[in-house]
Design a protein around this motif. Structure first.
Motif, mmCIF file in Angstrom:
data_model
loop_
_atom_site.group_PDB
_atom_site.id
_atom_site.type_symbol
_atom_site.label_atom_id
_atom_site.label_comp_id
_atom_site.label_asym_id
_atom_site.label_seq_id
_atom_site.Cartn_x
_atom_site.Cartn_y
_atom_site.Cartn_z
ATOM 1 N N GLY A 73 0.801 -1.220 0.000
ATOM 2 C CA GLY A 73 0.000 0.000 0.000
ATOM 3 C C GLY A 73 0.830 1.263 0.000
ATOM 4 O O GLY A 73 2.062 1.230 0.100
ATOM 5 N N PHE A 74 0.125 2.401 -0.062
ATOM 6 C CA PHE A 74 0.788 3.692 -0.250
ATOM 7 C C PHE A 74 0.619 4.659 0.923
ATOM 8 O O PHE A 74 1.053 5.799 0.840
ATOM 9 N N SER A 75 -0.012 4.250 2.013
ATOM 10 C CA SER A 75 -0.168 5.140 3.166
ATOM 11 C C SER A 75 1.177 5.393 3.832
ATOM 12 O O SER A 75 2.094 4.562 3.758
ATOM 13 N N THR A 76 1.285 6.531 4.502
ATOM 14 C CA THR A 76 2.487 6.832 5.287
ATOM 15 C C THR A 76 2.293 6.545 6.772
ATOM 16 O O THR A 76 3.182 6.820 7.574
ATOM 17 N N ASP A 77 1.146 6.005 7.141
ATOM 18 C CA ASP A 77 0.839 5.727 8.548
ATOM 19 C C ASP A 77 1.280 4.312 8.892
ATOM 20 O O ASP A 77 0.640 3.330 8.504
ATOM 21 N N THR A 78 2.357 4.205 9.638
ATOM 22 C CA THR A 78 2.915 2.887 9.949
ATOM 23 C C THR A 78 2.029 2.070 10.887
ATOM 24 O O THR A 78 2.272 0.878 11.076
ATOM 25 N N ASN A 79 1.015 2.691 11.469
ATOM 26 C CA ASN A 79 0.094 1.938 12.326
ATOM 27 C C ASN A 79 -0.672 0.873 11.541
ATOM 28 O O ASN A 79 -1.180 -0.083 12.138
ATOM 29 N N VAL A 80 -0.796 1.040 10.227
ATOM 30 C CA VAL A 80 -1.547 0.061 9.433
ATOM 31 C C VAL A 80 -0.640 -0.985 8.801
ATOM 32 O O VAL A 80 -1.110 -1.891 8.123
ATOM 33 N N ALA A 81 0.657 -0.863 9.003
ATOM 34 C CA ALA A 81 1.598 -1.848 8.469
ATOM 35 C C ALA A 81 1.671 -3.057 9.387
ATOM 36 O O ALA A 81 1.587 -2.934 10.606
ATOM 37 N N THR A 82 1.847 -4.222 8.784
ATOM 38 C CA THR A 82 1.993 -5.450 9.552
ATOM 39 C C THR A 82 2.509 -6.536 8.614
ATOM 40 O O THR A 82 2.650 -6.298 7.411
ATOM 41 N N GLY A 95 2.562 -8.977 5.976
ATOM 42 C CA GLY A 95 1.655 -9.182 4.867
ATOM 43 C C GLY A 95 1.003 -7.926 4.333
ATOM 44 O O GLY A 95 0.418 -7.942 3.250
ATOM 45 N N VAL A 96 1.082 -6.834 5.081
ATOM 46 C CA VAL A 96 0.556 -5.530 4.634
ATOM 47 C C VAL A 96 1.722 -4.553 4.653
ATOM 48 O O VAL A 96 2.120 -4.055 5.708
ATOM 49 N N TYR A 97 2.279 -4.284 3.480
ATOM 50 C CA TYR A 97 3.529 -3.542 3.362
ATOM 51 C C TYR A 97 3.270 -2.122 2.863
ATOM 52 O O TYR A 97 2.363 -1.875 2.057
ATOM 53 N N LEU A 98 4.082 -1.184 3.324
ATOM 54 C CA LEU A 98 3.972 0.204 2.894
ATOM 55 C C LEU A 98 5.180 0.560 2.040
ATOM 56 O O LEU A 98 6.329 0.456 2.493
ATOM 57 N N LEU A 99 4.921 1.007 0.817
ATOM 58 C CA LEU A 99 5.984 1.413 -0.095
ATOM 59 C C LEU A 99 6.209 2.918 -0.046
ATOM 60 O O LEU A 99 7.077 3.444 -0.718
ATOM 61 N N SER A 100 5.452 3.624 0.756
ATOM 62 C CA SER A 100 5.473 5.085 0.797
ATOM 63 C C SER A 100 6.771 5.627 1.396
ATOM 64 O O SER A 100 7.595 4.892 1.931
ATOM 65 N N PHE A 101 6.933 6.946 1.295
ATOM 66 C CA PHE A 101 8.084 7.621 1.892
ATOM 67 C C PHE A 101 7.764 7.871 3.363
ATOM 68 O O PHE A 101 6.953 8.728 3.704
ATOM 69 N N LEU A 102 8.403 7.129 4.247
ATOM 70 C CA LEU A 102 8.093 7.199 5.665
ATOM 71 C C LEU A 102 8.976 8.237 6.357
ATOM 72 O O LEU A 102 10.196 8.238 6.181
ATOM 73 N N PRO A 103 8.387 9.116 7.157
ATOM 74 C CA PRO A 103 9.182 10.174 7.805
ATOM 75 C C PRO A 103 10.254 9.644 8.742
ATOM 76 O O PRO A 103 11.275 10.289 8.955
ATOM 77 N N GLN A 104 10.037 8.454 9.314
ATOM 78 C CA GLN A 104 11.053 7.892 10.207
ATOM 79 C C GLN A 104 12.386 7.715 9.481
ATOM 80 O O GLN A 104 13.462 7.932 10.060
ATOM 81 N N THR A 105 12.318 7.304 8.217
ATOM 82 C CA THR A 105 13.539 7.100 7.440
ATOM 83 C C THR A 105 14.259 8.414 7.194
ATOM 84 O O THR A 105 15.493 8.478 7.251
ATOM 85 N N ARG A 164 10.537 -4.399 5.793
ATOM 86 C CA ARG A 164 10.741 -5.115 7.049
ATOM 87 C C ARG A 164 9.593 -6.102 7.271
ATOM 88 O O ARG A 164 8.534 -6.001 6.663
ATOM 89 N N ALA A 165 9.805 -7.025 8.184
ATOM 90 C CA ALA A 165 8.775 -8.016 8.491
ATOM 91 C C ALA A 165 7.524 -7.373 9.070
ATOM 92 O O ALA A 165 6.428 -7.931 8.966
ATOM 93 N N ASP A 166 7.656 -6.187 9.688
ATOM 94 C CA ASP A 166 6.488 -5.522 10.272
ATOM 95 C C ASP A 166 5.710 -4.695 9.252
ATOM 96 O O ASP A 166 4.768 -3.988 9.605
ATOM 97 N N GLY A 167 6.107 -4.760 7.974
ATOM 98 C CA GLY A 167 5.385 -4.068 6.922
ATOM 99 C C GLY A 167 5.901 -2.685 6.583
ATOM 100 O O GLY A 167 5.488 -2.107 5.576
ATOM 101 N N THR A 168 6.786 -2.130 7.403
ATOM 102 C CA THR A 168 7.377 -0.827 7.080
ATOM 103 C C THR A 168 8.526 -1.023 6.098
ATOM 104 O O THR A 168 8.884 -2.144 5.750
#
Length: 399
Positions: A154-163, A165-175, A366-370
């Motif tokens: 997915g494309f959300s930047t909210d890591t709360n929805v990552a897990t 099997g549900v991966y985020l390809l977005s630009f994450l502010p943590q990085t 990562r395994a947590d989806g982020t």
């Protein structure tokens, strides 16, 4: 709509890309964590097209992949969705020998819409899902995907929805925060103060800031949060800590940061390193002389410029900045299918520690989806920004 997603859209509409897609995988690492046969290291490079592709290609043939976007949503969300869909078409035409077919579904920008779209795509045989765009939509579609044992990117930047099997390809502010703080530390910065917006984005970057500074041998000597319109007051509260600091963290947008810098100017700001996040990647900020010398992390712009030129030639318009996410997600799926077959889109393959290289550089899940991205560090100077620390070309180089 999640506040971080809204910020990403507002920022994205102001910008533009990516280049060829190279799938890099370590054969030994992937074979060790895969339940399937040893399939070797996939290598899938996207050649640059010699001429603009035709305007309306078919959405591919082969293994079905769901693409869920808010195409029917109003305003900016709908505009972003169209750009993402266009980029998906580009990826199919530019990936030599792609053996995937996109099943495009409109979620209307809502959670129930995303849940229905995911179910429909899976009922039609989708072996993986790409999208949706917003946090609540990713959460809804991700629940369906996990129940059916199908991965979602997915494309959300909210890591709360990552897990898993549900991966985020977005630009994450943590990085962004980790990369720029590590660079600042490499330049001898040890004592940090921060002024952080009191919103969802601020909470994320503050947590990353507090976590990264000690890891690199530094210390946070002062930190203040501020509500909208109250940045100057927070800057005054921070004045007492400024004497101890050699770096100032200001993770906000171009319309607010100069006000904070001005408010801090009487507190001994001279000689201190100004540090921001990807929100600083804005020409308005570059034009402000007070920002000269400030640093932030961002993808190397070369890939996006090349992508944007191809997009303009194809569609006659500018892509939004986040359009490259769709291009890379489709290219990723095509590479996995071409390398491993239609059953090869697995968690083990997606989590390959060697990562992948897309339009905006290297990334891995990562395994947590982020995700982690290989970012450059940019420095503002003379009305523009310049690379002072290049983006790594592989994760073996370190971050």
């Amino acid at each position: 709509m999640n506040p971080r997603d809204m910020a990403a859209i507002r920022t994205g509409l102001a910008r533009t890309s990516r280049r060829g897609f190279l799938l890099m995988a370590g054969a030994a690492g992937l074979a060790a964590c895969s339940s399937g046969p040893d399939m070797g290291a996939p290598q899938a490079a996207l050649p640059l097209p010699e001429a603009p592709p035709t305007a309306n290609p078919a959405l591919g043939t082969g293994t079905p992949i769901g693409l869920i976007l808010p195409l029917g949503a109003s305003g900016n969300a709908g505009a972003v969705a169209i750009s993402l869909r266009n980029a998906a078409e580009m990826a199919l035409s530019e990936f030599s020998g792609a053996r995937i077919r996109l099943i495009v579904k409109d979620d209307g920008g809502t959670g129930p819409g995303a849940q229905a779209a995911a179910s429909q795509a899976l009922d039609e045989g989708a072996r993986a899902l790409i999208g949706p765009l917003f946090a609540h939509s990713v959460a809804a579609a991700g629940q369906v995907a996990r129940q059916r044992g199908v991965p979602l990117v997915g494309f959300s930047t909210d890591t709360n929805v990552a897990t898993q099997g549900v991966y985020l390809l977005s630009f994450l502010p943590q990085t962004d925060v980790e990369r720029v703080i590590r660079y600042a530390a490499s330049q001898g910065r040890r004592s940090y103060v921060g002024l952080v917006p009191d919103n969802a984005y601020g909470s994320v970057v503050e947590a990353a800031f507090r976590e990264t500074v000690p890891v690199v041998g530094g210390r946070v000597v002062g930190l203040e949060r501020y509500a909208s319109g109250q940045a100057a007051e927070a800057a005054r509260r921070l004045a007492g800590s400024m004497a101890q600091a050699d770096a100032v963290f200001l993770p906000d947008a171009a319309d607010t940061v100069p006000q904070i810098v001005q408010a801090l100017s009487g507190s001994g700001l001279t000689g201190k390193q100004l540090i921001g996040t990807g929100l600083w990647d804005d020409a308005k900020l570059f034009a402000n002389p007070a920002m000269n010398g400030g640093i932030f992390a961002a993808p190397d712009t070369a890939g996006f410029r090349a992508f944007a030129a191809r997009y303009r030639a194809r569609f006659g318009s500018e892509p939004v900045r986040t359009t490259t996410l769709s291009h890379d997600a489709v290219s990723l799926m095509a590479a996995l299918v071409n390398s491993y077959g239609e059953n090869g889109i697995t968690d083990a393959a997606i989590q390959n520690p060697s990562g992948f290289s897309g339009v905006d550089g290297i990334f891995r899940f990562r395994a947590d989806g982020t995700n982690q991205r290989g970012l450059a560090v940019m420095q503002i100077s003379g009305g523009t920004s310049q690379i002072v620390s290049p983006a790594p070309r592989s994760f073996a180089q370190g971050m």
